[in-house]
Scaffold this motif. Structure first.
Motif, PDB file in Angstrom:
ATOM      1  N   PHE A   1      -4.182  -0.532   7.898  1.00  0.00           N
ATOM      2  CA  PHE A   1      -4.881  -0.450   6.612  1.00  0.00           C
ATOM      3  C   PHE A   1      -5.847   0.739   6.603  1.00  0.00           C
ATOM      4  CE2 PHE A   1      -4.504  -5.337   6.168  1.00  0.00           C
ATOM      5  CZ  PHE A   1      -3.264  -5.218   5.560  1.00  0.00           C
TER       6      PHE A   1
ATOM      7  N   ASP B   1       2.184   1.867  -3.402  1.00  0.00           N
ATOM      8  CA  ASP B   1       1.148   2.364  -4.314  1.00  0.00           C
ATOM      9  C   ASP B   1       0.841   3.841  -4.051  1.00  0.00           C
ATOM     10  OD1 ASP B   1      -0.652   1.809  -6.484  1.00  0.00           O
ATOM     11  OD2 ASP B   1      -2.311   1.881  -5.048  1.00  0.00           O
TER      12      ASP B   1
ATOM     13  N   ILE C   1       0.838  -1.199   0.000  1.00  0.00           N
ATOM     14  CA  ILE C   1       0.000   0.000   0.000  1.00  0.00           C
ATOM     15  C   ILE C   1       0.874   1.249   0.000  1.00  0.00           C
ATOM     16  CG2 ILE C   1      -1.700   1.325   1.317  1.00  0.00           C
ATOM     17  CD1 ILE C   1      -2.762  -1.385   2.373  1.00  0.00           C
TER      18      ILE C   1
ATOM     19  N   ARG D   1      -4.731   7.828   1.806  1.00  0.00           N
ATOM     20  CA  ARG D   1      -4.992   7.735   0.359  1.00  0.00           C
ATOM     21  C   ARG D   1      -6.093   8.700  -0.075  1.00  0.00           C
ATOM     22  NH1 ARG D   1      -4.295   3.892  -3.659  1.00  0.00           N
ATOM     23  NH2 ARG D   1      -3.562   2.323  -2.183  1.00  0.00           N
TER      24      ARG D   1
ATOM     25  N   ASP E   1      -5.691   4.105   4.326  1.00  0.00           N
ATOM     26  CA  ASP E   1      -6.820   4.457   3.456  1.00  0.00           C
ATOM     27  C   ASP E   1      -7.241   5.908   3.678  1.00  0.00           C
ATOM     28  OD1 ASP E   1      -8.879   3.615   1.500  1.00  0.00           O
ATOM     29  OD2 ASP E   1     -10.254   4.057   3.159  1.00  0.00           O
TER      30      ASP E   1
END
Length: 571
Positions: A376, A346, A343, A383, A380
């Motif tokens: 996670f 990315d 992650i 992100r 997120d």
């Protein structure tokens, strides 16, 4: 002869300067420091168009020299407020060399989000990047390869850089076209985002012109023979940088649960986030344990980690990520770490800064240590750039302060690397005094026995390492080949002479490193840094570290005095 590009993003104009001789040698980290000092960037707002973003490649860029194709990227850091050079492997330095580009500076700000396309015929094109905004780096890379073909290298601003999150680095394509080699530290991706440059696409071509090609190729061959025989290189090839986790855990210097312990497992237990365990697991699953991030690299310290079905999760799993996103956050399973790592890649964020930030969030009680689901969720938020995510994305120092955390492991507002300075003292001193912020790569000496030695001796070891690291960073060399590079300086000078038609001797290497450090220190002085900015956070002095029960011994004042004595001894 190569060219230097000064690209005015506002007007979309390019000034091309031909460079040769020593201007093709004094590049990378040195060139970035010199340019930033001379431009007056020390006093500008780092998130303004006045902050130049500089890309620089070494004298062997574009050739198949084993480990000489790293790309240096630098600017005034929006994270530290000081100078920042961050370098990465991958193929972008290869592309720059093959396009006969020694470097380029991005000035100003694009009026709209843009892609810069560098072509084999010497043209520079701007295209709209609107369709790529908000996407992760792997989707962007796939789309750009669909658009421009496979024979290109990419430098990407990820979704966090788009909103100028200070975790953001600049992602570079590896040899298999993954955008997973990051010039990660210091928030340089936020500067690329501020400039509204989503991607730079550089076409790959052929080996560049060299003054004496035959002799350079002979040097490349001889250097490669020495690399193959080096014992340290064999360790990196076999186990990768993850081997350091086994060592730091053994000596009690591994960051665990926000630097509250130096060991995740006792000496009698096996560290599942250690290099040996990860290697055995990878072999069992069919992963790759020796992988070159740069074309032709013989060190192959990278890896490709796969799941139990043999499907790739991430490449690479590196030691710093193990230390900061792994043990520092309480993780103990390689699969959990690999998914978090994927992650981060990315998103194009610094796994050191991100891991330290997540650690202080756990310290603040927002999640529990070892809770991968919380990690996670937090990633997120980052992100999507939510209100919480934007706080997290400002990095360890700012997020820790926002949530009232006492134990915030930073120096100059940059997260400390995966070497606890209470135990790994020389690297700790490097992270204190370097102008780069808490960056181990500025001068890493993790294995030196230090507890029976005083300040001057440890500072001497740090400064000697800083000089050779700065020189390597200024030539586009990966430091993992240092046992060969640093002991064959006459041959290196000859190779450079044959490449660019100058007359260096072996003394150039140390001189280049020293001058780089002087320029970086001058930049930070002009930016307003003082000796107090070198101090470790108070908890390193106040809290003993299990299992060794050691505390930090050295304060910034005495360390700086030793540094000044070292400089005086250099003449």
């Amino acid at each position: 002869m190569r060219k230097y590009l000064d690209i005015d993003l506002t007007s979309r104009t390019v000034e091309v300067t031909e460079v040769d001789g020593e201007d093709l040698v004094n590049v990378g980290r040195y060139f970035i420091a010199k340019t930033l000092v001379e431009s007056g960037a020390a006093t500008v707002d780092p998130l303004s168009g006045e902050n130049p973003l500089i890309f620089s490649a070494g004298p062997f860029a574009g050739t198949n020299w084993s480990n000489a194709n790293r790309t240096s990227i630098g600017c005034k850091s929006p994270l530290t407020g000081g100078i920042k050079e961050s370098n990465a492997g991958g193929t972008f330095g290869v592309a720059m060399g093959q396009l006969h580009i020694a470097g380029m500076t991005l000035h100003g700000v694009c009026e709209e989000w843009s892609i810069i396309h560098l072509t084999k015929d010497g043209k520079i094109h701007f295209e709209s990047a609107d369709q790529y905004l908000g996407l992760g780096n792997f989707d962007v890379a796939a789309a750009l390869h669909e658009r421009f073909g496979k024979k290109v290298s990419l430098a990407l601003c990820g979704p966090v850089g788009e909103y100028q999150g200070l975790l953001a680095g600049i992602a570079i394509s590896d040899a298999d076209r993954r955008p997973s080699r990051l010039a990660a530290r210091g928030g340089i991706g936020a500067v690329m985002g501020m400039k509204k440059v989503k991607a730079i696409v550089a076409e790959l071509d052929r080996m560049p012109m060299l003054h004496d090609r035959k002799k350079v190729l002979s040097h490349i061959k001889e250097y490669g023979k020495k690399i193959r025989k080096d014992e340290l290189v064999e360790v990196y090839k076999t186990v990768g940088t993850a081997t350091m986790a086994d060592f730091t855990n053994h000596i009690g210097g591994l960051p665990v649960r926000n630097f509250s312990s130096g060991q995740q497992t006792s000496s009698e237990e096996r560290l599942k986030l250690g290099g040996e365990y990860i290697r055995e697991l990878s072999i069992e699953r069919g992963g790759t344990t020796a992988h070159a991030c740069m074309p032709g690299c013989m060190i192959e310290c990278s890896n490709v980690f796969v799941d139990s079905a043999g499907k790739e999760i991430v490449s690479p799993v590196e030691y710093e990520t193990i230390g900061l996103m792994g043990t520092n956050c309480g993780l103990s399973e390689p699969d959990d770490l690999a998914r978090v790592n994927a992650i981060a890649n990315d998103l194009g964020i610094d796994s050191i800064e991100a891991g330290a930030t997540l650690g202080v969030l756990m310290e603040a009680g927002l999640g529990k240590f070892g809770d991968v689901e919380f990690m996670f969720e937090a990633l997120d938020e980052i992100r999507r750039g939510t209100q919480k995510g934007r706080i997290y994305a400002q990095g360890t120092a700012r997020a820790g302060e926002h949530f009232g955390v006492k134990r915030i492991p930073v120096i100059k507002n940059q997260a400390i690397s995966a070497y606890d300075p209470r135990v790994i003292e020389v690297t700790g001193i490097t992270m204190m005094v370097t102008a780069q912020g808490a960056d181990h790569t500025a001068g890493n000496v993790p294995r030196m026995q230090s507890f029976d030695k005083g300040t001057d001796e440890l500072v001497d070891a740090s400064m000697e390492a800083q000089v050779v690291m700065a020189a390597a960073d200024s030539l586009g060399f990966c430091i993992f080949g240092r046992n060969v590079t640093n002991t064959n300086l006459e041959a290196l000078a000859d190779a450079i002479n044959h490449a660019v038609n100058i007359d260096l001797d072996a003394s150039f290497f140390e001189r280049l490193g020293r001058e780089t450090l002087k320029l970086e220190n001058e930049f930070n002085r002009l930016a307003g840094f003082t000796v107090e900015d070198d101090e470790l956070p108070a908890f390193f002095y106040e809290e003993s570290l299990p299992p060794s029960d050691k505390v930090a011994r050295f304060h910034s004042g005495e360390v700086r005095q030793s540094v000044e004595r070292w400089w005086a001894s250099q003449g």
